[in-house]
Design an enzyme around this catalytic site. Structure first.
Site, short mmCIF file in Angstrom:
data_model
loop_
_atom_site.label_atom_id
_atom_site.label_comp_id
_atom_site.label_asym_id
_atom_site.label_seq_id
_atom_site.Cartn_x
_atom_site.Cartn_y
_atom_site.Cartn_z
N ALA A 122 0.86 -1.19 0.00
CA ALA A 122 0.00 0.00 0.00
C ALA A 122 0.89 1.23 0.00
CB ALA A 122 -0.88 0.02 1.24
N LYS A 123 0.32 2.37 -0.25
CA LYS A 123 1.03 3.63 -0.07
C LYS A 123 0.00 4.73 0.07
CE LYS A 123 5.47 4.77 -0.10
NZ LYS A 123 6.57 3.84 0.21
#
Ligand code: GLU
Length: 433
Positions: A122-123
């Site tokens: 994720a980011k």
């Protein structure tokens, strides 16, 4: 309440200039396509893996110190959940774009798979220049952003961490905001938080240490002498500074470092303890008298054993890669080399230790922190460091063996290893419904 149009995106465009923002995603997808071909992935599976699973854009108002309301834009992207909850940092920078966050989320998936920890990628990001805001405003921005993306967060679903422009204090605010909504403390909701609220010993240093554990092992495996090896580091943030200090402590010779203002060069080796003290006092390496002042471009062209880009994406390009005279490039940053830059470095016979292996120490110790937070049981720093070293060494050899057996470079080897593990997990789980 009236909101002036010009404040709608904090003065920054919602999407960054095409030239830079788009290329992180282009880089990530070019790398993916090459590995997918080698893995002979089914067309449908490849299409799934090259796309992010969930993408959230949030626009939110925050009251500034002067009483005025400003609006901000942020993102949180989950790339893939086949191997576990999603993990990845949150960056605060004036030109973050959805494409950049997508690329970084995808790299997190492969990175976690390469070092074999049970996470997907994720980011997150907010279009904000943290230097333009005081702590009070940053706290407001962080708390409201956390609330806006909270539909995606949970200790067993998605666990943020620091990235460019954020730090342990940011994580403390995220943890507190999430905990207030739950009515009790949830320390496992973030990693990279301060020690006094359940952070892990060694997390702050983990990325830089991991970079140097990997470089030292690469030297060993090539039969090169690490003691006295010349190291040049671009970037003096959390990753660059700790990488340079660790290199010095391990017996290498740090001949150049740089930050946004420019670089410092001393062919006899920079006095790192003195520079560290200077940086602590002045917040910059500028003005330090232990070397000659050079530009970042000159740093890339230095004759050195290891060049470590530890700043940001798109640094080693078709323009800069031809000037590189290092024997090895070790990627402390995410995506510092474009596909064109990569081809040039490979043609020159320069060994590139790719980002998804080289800088994975941060997320490895994030994993240790998460496990400690869930169990409320804490490990000693020595224990953390030796576990980290073991994982970095093992992962380096996993990548090297894969690359050697397929006769490909280390980057493609790492991508094949990581993507292969994710594809396998997804096949084992099967398709729902
Ligand atoms: N932002 C770091 C990275 O790019 C750390 C992510 C984490 O610890 O979750 O790897």
């Amino acid at each position: 309440m009236t909101i002036k149009a010009k404040s709608a995106t904090n003065g920054a465009p919602v999407h960054a200039p095409k030239s830079q923002a788009d290329s992180a995603l282009v880089t990530a997808l070019t790398q993916f396509d090459r590995a997918a071909r080698i893995l002979e992935l089914d067309e449908g599976d490849a299409a799934t893996l090259r796309t992010c699973q969930r993408e959230l854009t949030v626009n939110f108002p925050v009251k500034m110190r002067d009483g005025k309301v400003r609006n901000f834009t942020g993102f949180r992207v989950h790339h893939n959940t086949s191997r576990g909850p999603t993990k990845g940092g949150i960056r605060y920078a004036p030109h973050v774009s959805l494409d950049e966050v997508r690329a970084l989320a995808m790299w997190m998936t492969w990175k976690c798979a390469v070092v074999n920890i049970p996470y997907g990628g994720a980011k997150g990001g907010v279009l904000v220049d943290p230097k333009q805001h005081n702590l009070h405003e940053l706290e407001g921005i962080t708390r409201r952003y956390t609330t806006e993306i909270s539909v995606l967060l949970s200790p067993d679903g998605d666990i943020p961490a620091p990235d460019m422009g954020t730090n342990a204090q940011t994580m403390a605010w995220i943890m507190d905001t999430y905990s207030m909504h739950r009515g009790h403390s949830v320390p496992a909701i973030v990693t990279g938080k301060p020690l006094n609220i359940g952070g892990s010993a060694g997390r702050h240093e983990a990325t830089g240490r991991g970079v140097m554990f990997t470089v030292r092992e690469a030297f060993r495996s090539m039969g090169w002498t690490f003691e006295g090896a010349r190291v040049a580091v671009q970037g003096f943030g959390n990753v660059g500074s700790i990488t340079a200090i660790t290199a010095h402590e391990m017996g290498a010779k740090v001949i150049a470092v740089s930050d946004i203002d420019g670089g410092l060069h001393n062919s006899r080796g920079i006095n790192m303890p003195r520079l560290r003290q200077w940086h602590k006092e002045h917040g910059t390496i500028k003005g330090f008298d232990g070397g000659d002042w050079i530009t970042n471009a000159e740093l890339f062209g230095l004759k050195t054993d290891v060049l470590i880009p530890a700043a940001m994406e798109n640094q080693l390009t078709s323009q800069t890669a031809p000037t590189v005279r290092a024997r090895m490039v070790a990627e402390g940053a995410n995506g510092p080399t474009t596909p064109e830059g990569d081809a040039i470095l490979n043609d020159k016979g320069i060994i590139v230790i790719p980002d998804i292996l080289c800088n994975a120490g941060g997320v490895v110790v994030s994993y240790f922190e998460w496990v400690q937070s869930l169990q409320q049981l804490f490990w000693e720093e020595d224990d953390i460091n030796s576990r980290l070293e073991k994982i970095m060494i093992r992962s380096y050899h996993d990548v090297k063996d894969r690359a050697d057996s397929l006769k490909i470079d280390l980057r493609t080897g790492a991508q094949v290893l990581g993507i292969g593990r994710v594809a396998e997990a997804s096949r084992t789980r099967g398709l729902y419904p």
